[in-house]
Design a protein around this motif. Structure first.
Motif, short mmCIF file in Angstrom:
data_model
loop_
_atom_site.label_atom_id
_atom_site.label_comp_id
_atom_site.label_asym_id
_atom_site.label_seq_id
_atom_site.Cartn_x
_atom_site.Cartn_y
_atom_site.Cartn_z
N PHE A 11 1.16 3.15 17.98
CA PHE A 11 0.54 1.85 18.14
C PHE A 11 1.65 0.82 18.38
O PHE A 11 2.80 1.04 17.97
CB PHE A 11 -0.29 1.48 16.90
CG PHE A 11 -1.54 2.30 16.78
CD1 PHE A 11 -2.63 2.05 17.60
CD2 PHE A 11 -1.62 3.34 15.87
CE1 PHE A 11 -3.78 2.82 17.50
CE2 PHE A 11 -2.78 4.11 15.77
CZ PHE A 11 -3.86 3.85 16.59
N VAL A 17 2.14 7.68 15.00
CA VAL A 17 1.04 8.11 14.11
C VAL A 17 0.74 9.59 14.35
O VAL A 17 0.42 10.33 13.43
CB VAL A 17 -0.19 7.23 14.37
CG1 VAL A 17 -1.41 7.78 13.68
CG2 VAL A 17 0.08 5.80 13.92
N PRO A 36 -4.07 14.26 4.17
CA PRO A 36 -4.05 13.03 3.39
C PRO A 36 -4.49 11.82 4.21
O PRO A 36 -4.48 11.85 5.44
CB PRO A 36 -2.57 12.88 3.00
CG PRO A 36 -1.96 14.22 3.20
CD PRO A 36 -2.75 14.90 4.26
N SER A 37 -4.85 10.77 3.52
CA SER A 37 -5.27 9.53 4.15
C SER A 37 -4.12 8.93 4.97
O SER A 37 -2.96 9.00 4.56
CB SER A 37 -5.72 8.55 3.06
OG SER A 37 -6.16 7.37 3.65
N GLY A 38 -4.45 8.41 6.12
CA GLY A 38 -3.45 7.71 6.94
C GLY A 38 -2.57 8.64 7.74
O GLY A 38 -1.55 8.24 8.31
N THR A 39 -2.97 9.89 7.83
CA THR A 39 -2.11 10.91 8.43
C THR A 39 -2.40 11.11 9.93
O THR A 39 -1.73 11.88 10.60
CB THR A 39 -2.30 12.20 7.59
OG1 THR A 39 -1.11 12.91 7.58
CG2 THR A 39 -3.43 13.04 8.09
N GLY A 40 -3.43 10.40 10.43
CA GLY A 40 -3.70 10.45 11.86
C GLY A 40 -4.92 11.26 12.28
O GLY A 40 -5.11 11.51 13.46
N LYS A 41 -5.78 11.62 11.32
CA LYS A 41 -6.95 12.46 11.64
C LYS A 41 -7.93 11.72 12.56
O LYS A 41 -8.36 12.27 13.58
CB LYS A 41 -7.66 12.90 10.35
CG LYS A 41 -6.76 13.64 9.37
CD LYS A 41 -7.50 14.07 8.11
CE LYS A 41 -8.09 12.94 7.30
NZ LYS A 41 -7.08 11.99 6.74
N SER A 42 -8.27 10.49 12.19
CA SER A 42 -9.20 9.71 13.03
C SER A 42 -8.57 9.42 14.38
O SER A 42 -9.24 9.50 15.42
CB SER A 42 -9.58 8.39 12.35
OG SER A 42 -10.28 8.65 11.16
N THR A 43 -7.30 9.10 14.38
CA THR A 43 -6.60 8.81 15.63
C THR A 43 -6.65 10.03 16.54
O THR A 43 -6.89 9.92 17.74
CB THR A 43 -5.14 8.39 15.34
OG1 THR A 43 -5.15 7.29 14.44
CG2 THR A 43 -4.40 8.02 16.60
N GLU A 166 -15.33 12.23 9.20
CA GLU A 166 -15.77 12.01 7.81
C GLU A 166 -17.23 11.56 7.76
O GLU A 166 -17.54 10.48 7.28
CB GLU A 166 -14.86 10.98 7.13
CG GLU A 166 -13.42 11.47 7.10
CD GLU A 166 -12.57 10.74 6.07
OE1 GLU A 166 -13.13 10.36 5.02
OE2 GLU A 166 -11.37 10.56 6.32
N HIS A 199 -13.23 15.46 3.86
CA HIS A 199 -12.55 15.66 2.59
C HIS A 199 -13.35 16.62 1.69
O HIS A 199 -12.99 16.85 0.55
CB HIS A 199 -12.35 14.33 1.86
CG HIS A 199 -11.27 13.49 2.47
ND1 HIS A 199 -9.94 13.88 2.48
CD2 HIS A 199 -11.31 12.30 3.11
CE1 HIS A 199 -9.23 12.96 3.10
NE2 HIS A 199 -10.03 11.99 3.50
N1 LIG Z 1 -5.55 0.28 15.90
C1 LIG Z 1 -4.46 0.53 15.13
N2 LIG Z 1 -3.36 -0.24 15.20
C2 LIG Z 1 -2.26 0.02 14.47
N3 LIG Z 1 -2.17 1.05 13.60
C3 LIG Z 1 -3.23 1.86 13.46
C4 LIG Z 1 -4.45 1.64 14.22
N4 LIG Z 1 -5.34 2.62 13.88
C5 LIG Z 1 -4.72 3.38 12.96
N5 LIG Z 1 -3.47 2.94 12.71
C6 LIG Z 1 -2.50 3.54 11.78
O1 LIG Z 1 -2.37 4.90 12.09
C7 LIG Z 1 -2.22 5.68 10.91
C8 LIG Z 1 -3.23 6.80 10.93
O2 LIG Z 1 -4.55 6.27 10.86
P1 LIG Z 1 -5.84 7.19 10.90
O3 LIG Z 1 -6.99 6.28 10.76
O4 LIG Z 1 -5.77 8.06 12.10
O5 LIG Z 1 -5.64 8.08 9.60
P2 LIG Z 1 -6.66 9.08 8.89
O6 LIG Z 1 -5.91 10.36 8.70
O7 LIG Z 1 -7.93 9.13 9.65
O8 LIG Z 1 -6.87 8.41 7.45
P3 LIG Z 1 -8.17 8.40 6.51
O9 LIG Z 1 -8.22 9.74 5.83
O10 LIG Z 1 -7.88 7.31 5.54
O11 LIG Z 1 -9.36 8.12 7.37
C9 LIG Z 1 -2.38 4.73 9.74
O12 LIG Z 1 -1.12 4.45 9.24
C10 LIG Z 1 -3.02 3.51 10.36
O13 LIG Z 1 -2.62 2.35 9.69
#
Ligand SMILES: Nc1ncnc2c1ncn2[C@@H]1O[C@H](COP(=O)(O)OP(=O)(O)OP(=O)(O)O)[C@@H](O)[C@H]1O
Ligand SMILES: [Mg+2]
Length: 248
Positions: A11, A17, A36-43, A166, A199
């Motif tokens: 980003f 990410v 884990p949370s914030g690890t990039g799964k949704s991305t 999720e 999860h």
């Molecule tokens: N639009 C964005 N702009 C900047 N950073 C972003 C954006 N979207 C996500 N991030 C960052 O990318 C990282 C991964 O986010 P992501 O949502 O993919 O994690 P996740 O594994 O799905 O977490 P969770 O289990 O909490 O849903 C996080 O540090 C988040 O802050």
């Protein structure tokens, strides 16, 4: 069916990410993505349909191939036609009934015949146990019911690949089972390829033929549920599973 090659997502101004993520998913495979949370799964899921544009890497679904380095709108459109996403927050149209929600994309986006789309939508609502609520607006449905409509809506696109982010984490605990049961039934049909970020470890253990463990933007584990959940070798995975079990 799905191939991800050297996928990186950065980003603006941030760190990576997703870092050089590569994996493939076979036709009809059901893959659970843990981590884990914030690890990039949704991305990662969002990169698969270009809701989020990768910084580098190649995504292929079926015959659609998109290279981040040089991609066209037509390629992205072709890629999107192969998948449908079920979101954590349902994202139903508030001013449309359950039936209208399920019919919307087939009629408006895919330009299908309305009567035919309606027949299909009714069959799908029946499949997710929501036929008796077909004329309800989202505000009159429980979270679990809304999510089941969300699943029917995704199925209406007849996607090769179903992406779930999720799908139960916004639900009250007593509503989780009905949605998991719906997804489980779909997984058992083995009609579409499914990627499920969750999860719910027990659910993943039962439903998935394969587990991808994502950690710090990288694939840190890729194997059968037995390998990843029952006999994890990687200390990060052991730690994560302990954490989840303590919570749950
Ligand atoms: N639009 C964005 N702009 C900047 N950073 C972003 C954006 N979207 C996500 N991030 C960052 O990318 C990282 C991964 O986010 P992501 O949502 O993919 O994690 P996740 O594994 O799905 O977490 P969770 O289990 O909490 O849903 C996080 O540090 C988040 O802050
Ligand atoms: Mg997420």
């Amino acid at each position: 069916m799905v191939s991800v090659e050297h996928l990186t997502k950065r980003f603006d101004g941030g760190t990576d990410v997703l870092r050089d993520v590569s994996f493939t998913v076979d036709d009809h495979e059901v893959v659970a993505i843990l981590g884990p949370s914030g690890t990039g799964k949704s991305t990662l899921l969002r990169c698969l349909n270009y809701l989020c544009v990768p910084t580098e890497g190649v995504i292929t679904i079926g015959d659609a191939r998109v290279d981040a380095a040089n991609h066209t709108k037509a390629q992205v459109k072709a890629l999107r036609a192969h998948s449908a996403m079920v979101f954590q927050s349902y994202n139903l149209f508030k001013n449309k009934t359950a039936l209208e929600n399920v019919m919307a994309a087939p009629v408006l986006v895919q330009k299908r015949d309305k009567a035919q789309a309606r027949e299909q939508a009714l069959a799908l609502l029946d499949k997710v146990g929501m036929l008796d609520r077909k004329d309800y607006y989202p505000s009159k449905l429980s979270g679990g019911q809304q999510q089941r409509v969300g699943i029917a809506r995704a199925l209406a696109m007849e996607p090769d690949v179903l992406l779930f982010d999720e799908p139960t984490s916004a639900l009250d605990p007593e509503l989780v089972a009905e949605v998991l049961n719906t997804i489980r039934a779909l997984a058992e049909e083995r009609k579409s390829t499914m990627l499920i970020v969750t999860h719910e470890i027990h659910f993943a253990r039962q439903v998935a033929s394969r587990i991808l463990f994502l950690d710090g933007g990288q694939v840190a584990g890729d194997g059968t549920p037995e390998e990843i959940i029952d006999r994890p070798q990687n200390p990060r995975i052991q730690q994560f599973l302990q954490f989840i079990q303590q919570k749950g």
